[in-house]
Write a protein that holds these residues in place. Structure first.
Motif, PDB file in Angstrom:
ATOM      1  N   ALA A  16       0.612  -1.267  -0.135  1.00  0.00           N
ATOM      2  CA  ALA A  16       0.184  -0.092  -0.050  1.00  0.00           C
ATOM      3  C   ALA A  16       0.948   1.339  -0.068  1.00  0.00           C
ATOM      4  N   GLY A  17       2.029   0.953   0.412  1.00  0.00           N
ATOM      5  CA  GLY A  17       2.816   2.382   0.445  1.00  0.00           C
ATOM      6  C   GLY A  17       4.439   2.485   0.908  1.00  0.00           C
ATOM      7  N   SER A  18       5.185   1.756   0.058  1.00  0.00           N
ATOM      8  CA  SER A  18       6.672   1.601   0.320  1.00  0.00           C
ATOM      9  C   SER A  18       7.167   2.786  -0.184  1.00  0.00           C
ATOM     10  N   ALA A  19       7.634   3.933   0.099  1.00  0.00           N
ATOM     11  CA  ALA A  19       8.188   5.031  -0.277  1.00  0.00           C
ATOM     12  C   ALA A  19       9.205   5.651   0.358  1.00  0.00           C
ATOM     13  N   PHE A  20      10.178   4.692   0.901  1.00  0.00           N
ATOM     14  CA  PHE A  20      11.059   5.367   1.824  1.00  0.00           C
ATOM     15  C   PHE A  20      12.619   5.362   1.036  1.00  0.00           C
ATOM     16  N   ALA A  21      12.769   6.443   0.427  1.00  0.00           N
ATOM     17  CA  ALA A  21      14.173   6.785  -0.088  1.00  0.00           C
ATOM     18  C   ALA A  21      15.115   7.756   0.314  1.00  0.00           C
ATOM     19  N   THR A  22      15.985   7.633   0.781  1.00  0.00           N
ATOM     20  CA  THR A  22      17.102   8.539   1.470  1.00  0.00           C
ATOM     21  C   THR A  22      18.300   8.352   1.020  1.00  0.00           C
ATOM     22  N   ASN A  23      18.849   7.269   0.848  1.00  0.00           N
ATOM     23  CA  ASN A  23      20.076   6.944   0.088  1.00  0.00           C
ATOM     24  C   ASN A  23      20.097   6.347  -1.192  1.00  0.00           C
ATOM     25  N   GLY A  24      19.592   7.461  -2.076  1.00  0.00           N
ATOM     26  CA  GLY A  24      19.194   6.875  -3.422  1.00  0.00           C
ATOM     27  C   GLY A  24      17.741   6.451  -3.381  1.00  0.00           C
ATOM     28  N   TYR A  25      17.627   5.248  -3.449  1.00  0.00           N
ATOM     29  CA  TYR A  25      16.201   4.690  -3.207  1.00  0.00           C
ATOM     30  C   TYR A  25      16.258   3.631  -2.100  1.00  0.00           C
ATOM     31  N   PHE A  26      17.334   3.570  -1.261  1.00  0.00           N
ATOM     32  CA  PHE A  26      17.485   2.799   0.034  1.00  0.00           C
ATOM     33  C   PHE A  26      17.042   3.738   1.176  1.00  0.00           C
ATOM     34  N   SER A  27      16.536   2.806   2.195  1.00  0.00           N
ATOM     35  CA  SER A  27      16.309   3.484   3.459  1.00  0.00           C
ATOM     36  C   SER A  27      17.663   3.782   4.139  1.00  0.00           C
ATOM     37  N   HIS A  28      17.550   4.645   5.011  1.00  0.00           N
ATOM     38  CA  HIS A  28      18.955   4.887   5.860  1.00  0.00           C
ATOM     39  C   HIS A  28      19.105   3.858   6.757  1.00  0.00           C
ATOM     40  N   GLY A  29      17.986   2.853   7.096  1.00  0.00           N
ATOM     41  CA  GLY A  29      17.998   2.008   8.028  1.00  0.00           C
ATOM     42  C   GLY A  29      16.940   1.048   8.089  1.00  0.00           C
ATOM     43  N   TYR A  30      16.928  -0.244   8.736  1.00  0.00           N
ATOM     44  CA  TYR A  30      15.919  -1.093   8.691  1.00  0.00           C
ATOM     45  C   TYR A  30      15.825  -1.523  10.062  1.00  0.00           C
ATOM     46  N   GLY A  31      14.595  -1.375  10.740  1.00  0.00           N
ATOM     47  CA  GLY A  31      14.231  -1.715  12.110  1.00  0.00           C
ATOM     48  C   GLY A  31      14.450  -0.428  12.939  1.00  0.00           C
ATOM     49  N   MET A  32      13.507  -0.205  13.836  1.00  0.00           N
ATOM     50  CA  MET A  32      13.594   1.084  14.521  1.00  0.00           C
ATOM     51  C   MET A  32      15.012   1.238  15.451  1.00  0.00           C
ATOM     52  N   LYS A  33      15.676   0.120  15.948  1.00  0.00           N
ATOM     53  CA  LYS A  33      16.739   0.284  16.725  1.00  0.00           C
ATOM     54  C   LYS A  33      17.843   0.510  15.462  1.00  0.00           C
ATOM     55  N   ALA A  34      17.828   0.083  14.410  1.00  0.00           N
ATOM     56  CA  ALA A  34      19.018   0.687  13.695  1.00  0.00           C
ATOM     57  C   ALA A  34      18.679   2.029  13.169  1.00  0.00           C
ATOM     58  N   LYS A  35      17.502   2.547  12.790  1.00  0.00           N
ATOM     59  CA  LYS A  35      16.897   3.891  12.470  1.00  0.00           C
ATOM     60  C   LYS A  35      17.354   4.870  13.511  1.00  0.00           C
ATOM     61  N   GLY A  36      17.170   4.253  14.906  1.00  0.00           N
ATOM     62  CA  GLY A  36      17.643   5.525  15.751  1.00  0.00           C
ATOM     63  C   GLY A  36      19.298   5.701  15.876  1.00  0.00           C
ATOM     64  N   MET A  37      19.924   4.792  15.273  1.00  0.00           N
ATOM     65  CA  MET A  37      21.481   4.934  15.107  1.00  0.00           C
ATOM     66  C   MET A  37      22.073   5.064  13.841  1.00  0.00           C
ATOM     67  N   ALA A  38      21.093   5.744  13.054  1.00  0.00           N
ATOM     68  CA  ALA A  38      21.537   6.284  11.458  1.00  0.00           C
ATOM     69  C   ALA A  38      21.707   5.008  10.656  1.00  0.00           C
ATOM     70  N   GLY A  39      20.980   3.953  10.963  1.00  0.00           N
ATOM     71  CA  GLY A  39      21.276   2.665  10.128  1.00  0.00           C
ATOM     72  C   GLY A  39      22.634   1.762  10.521  1.00  0.00           C
TER      73      GLY A  39
END
Length: 400
Positions: A16-39
Motif C-alpha cells: 500500500a505504501g512503500s516509499a522510503f528513499a533517502t540513500n538513493g532509493y534505499f532507506s537509511h536503516g531497517y528496524g527502529m533500533k537501527a534507524k535510531g542509530m542512523a542505520g
C-alpha cells in the motif's frame, strides 16, 4: 496463527505504501533500533531485521517478533530558471511498515523472516515542468521478503543467508517524448517480481568488540512491460547490489558505539546508472558512512543517536561542462522525477522495556536539505532539485 496474521498484514500494508528513499532509493536503516542509530546495524543482534541488515546476526537474536511502522515525510521541490517556475511535490506523508520474526531452533541454528519496504522514487508535481498533460510524477513501491537461516559456526561466530523475494509497482504520469516534446499517454500502474540473495558474517572478536559484514546481490526483476520505453533494457528496473561492513565497541557496560560502511552500486542497474544521454537517470555509486551510539540508562530505558553521510548519486553540470560532453549533463532535468539528493541524516531513538520483557521502540530521523543544479540543454537555463526529509517510527517487540 499470530505470525500468519501479522505477516499477511505486513504484506498488504507494504504494497500500500512503500516509499522510503533517502540513500538513493534505499532507506537509511531497517528496524527502529537501527534507524535510531542512523542505520548502523551490521553488528546489531537484538532484533529480527537481519534479513535486511546482516543475516548472520539472527543467530544471536533469540525468539522474538518485531512489528513497526514509520511515518515518512519527504519534501521535494524543483525549479527551472527558464521559463522561471518553481513547484513543490504533493504527497508528503507515507506509512512504511516493517516486520521481523526469528526463532531459535537450537543453540546454534535460527530461522526467521524479515519484511521491509524500499523505494521512494515518488513525486507528484501539480504543475508539469516537462510541459506534458496534467500532473507530473512517478510512483515506485517495493516490498522485500527475506526468509533467513543463521548458524553459529563457533560460539561467537555465525554466518547467515537470506533469499530475497521482491515485488514492485510503478506508475508515471505527465511525461513527454524527449525528441518531439509531445505528451505521452499515461499507462497506469505496472508491476513485477524479482529475486536475489543476501549473505552475512558476524563475529564477537572480544567481549567488547563485534564485527560484521553482509553482501546482497542485485535483485533481478521482471521488466515493466508498460514502461519499456522509459527504462533501459525493455523496462528492466532492478535493485542494485550492495554490501556493508560494520564494527561495534561496548565502551562501557552502558555505552555501545557502532560504525558501518555501506556501498550501493547503482551503476550495475542501467535504468538508473546509465547517463541521461543513454536513456538512464545517471545515478552514481554511493558510499554511506553511519555512526551510532546506544546508551543503557537503566533496566527499562535505552537511548540511541546517530549520524550518517553519503555522496550524492546525482550530479549537476554547467553549460560549459555540457558543451565539453560531461556525463552529468541532463541529470538534474531528468531527476526532477526522482530528486534523490539527500546526503546527511541525524537520528534519535529509544527503547522502553516493559515488565513483561516486551519492548516499545521509537526512532526519529531528519535528513538535511540539499539541492543540486544543472544545465538544461533544451531551455538554455538552469534546473534545480531540492529535498529534505523527516520520519518518526514506532515498533513493538514480543520476546518469546
Amino acid at each position: 496463527m499470530k505470525f500468519t496474521r501479522v505477516f499477511a498484514f505486513m504484506a498488504l500494508a507494504g504494497l500500500a505504501g512503500s516509499a522510503f528513499a533517502t540513500n538513493g532509493y534505499f532507506s537509511h536503516g531497517y528496524g527502529m533500533k537501527a534507524k535510531g542509530m542512523a542505520g548502523a546495524a551490521t553488528t546489531n543482534t537484538d532484533d529480527a531485521f537481519g534479513g535486511a541488515n546482516n543475516p548472520a546476526a539472527m543467530a544471536f537474536a533469540g525468539n522474538r517478533l518485531d512489528l513497526g511502522v514509520d511515518l515518512f515525510s519527504p519534501r521535494r521541490e524543483a525549479s527551472m530558471s527558464v521559463p522561471g517556475v518553481s513547484v513543490k511535490s504533493d504527497s508528503n506523508y507515507f506509512l512504511i511498515p516493517e516486520f521481523g520474526y526469528t526463532h531459535q531452533m537450537s543453540n546454534d541454528l535460527a530461522l526467521g523472516v524479515t519484511v521491509v519496504g524500499n523505494g521512494g522514487m515518488n513525486t507528484n508535481y501539480p504543475t508539469n515542468l516537462y510541459g506534458g498533460n496534467g500532473k507530473l510524477g512517478i510512483d515506485l513501491m517495493q516490498l522485500i521478503v527475506a526468509p533467513t537461516v543463521a548458524y553459529k559456526v563457533a560460539p561467537n561466530h555465525s554466518i547467515g543467508i537470506s533469499p530475497l523475494l521482491g515485488y514492485q509497482r510503478f506508475k508515471a504520469e505527465g511525461l513527454v517524448n524527449p525528441n518531439t516534446g509531445t505528451p505521452i499517454p499515461n499507462a497506469g500502474y505496472d508491476d513485477s517480481f524479482g529475486y536475489g540473495v543476501r549473505v552475512g558474517y558476524l563475529g564477537k572478536i572480544t567481549p567488547t568488540v563485534t564485527i560484521g559484514a553482509a553482501y546482497a546481490s542485485k535483485m533481478n526483476f521482471d521488466e515493466f512491460s508498460k514502461y519499456n520505453w522509459l527504462f533501459l533494457e525493455n523496462g528492466d528496473f532492478d535493485i542494485p547490489e550492495n554490501y556493508n561492513l560494520g564494527a561495534s565497541w561496548q565502551a562501557t557496560s552502558a555505552l555501545r558505539l557502532a560504525l558501518d560502511y555501506q556501498r550501493i552500486n547503482y551503476s550495475g542497474v542501467k535504468a538508473v546508472g546509465a547517463a541521461p544521454s543513454a536513456g538512464g537517470f545517471g545515478y552514481d555509486d554511493v558510499n554511506v558512512v553511519k555512526l551510532g551510539a546506544e546508551y543503557k540508562l537503566n533496566s527499562a530505558w535505552t537511548l540511541r543517536a546517530g549520524y550518517s553521510h553519503t555522496n550524492n548519486p546525482i550530479k549537476g553540470a554547467t553549460a560549459t561542462e555540457c558543451g565539453a560532453g560531461s556525463v552529468n549533463c541532463g541529470e538534474v532535468t531528468t531527476n526532477i522525477l526522482a530528486p534523490a539528493v539527500i546526503k546527511d541524516h541525524a537520528t534519535l531513538g529509544f527503547t522502553y522495556t516493559l515488565a513483561s520483557g516486551n519492548e516499545l521502540t521509537m526512532a526519529y530521523m531528519h535528513a538535511f536539505e540539499n539541492d543540486v543544479s544543472g544545465y538544461n540543454g533544451n531551455s538554455g537555463g538552469t534546473d534545480t532539485i531540492r529535498m529534505y526529509q523527516d520520519s518518526l517510527g514506532v515498533q513493538y517487540s514480543w520476546k518469546m
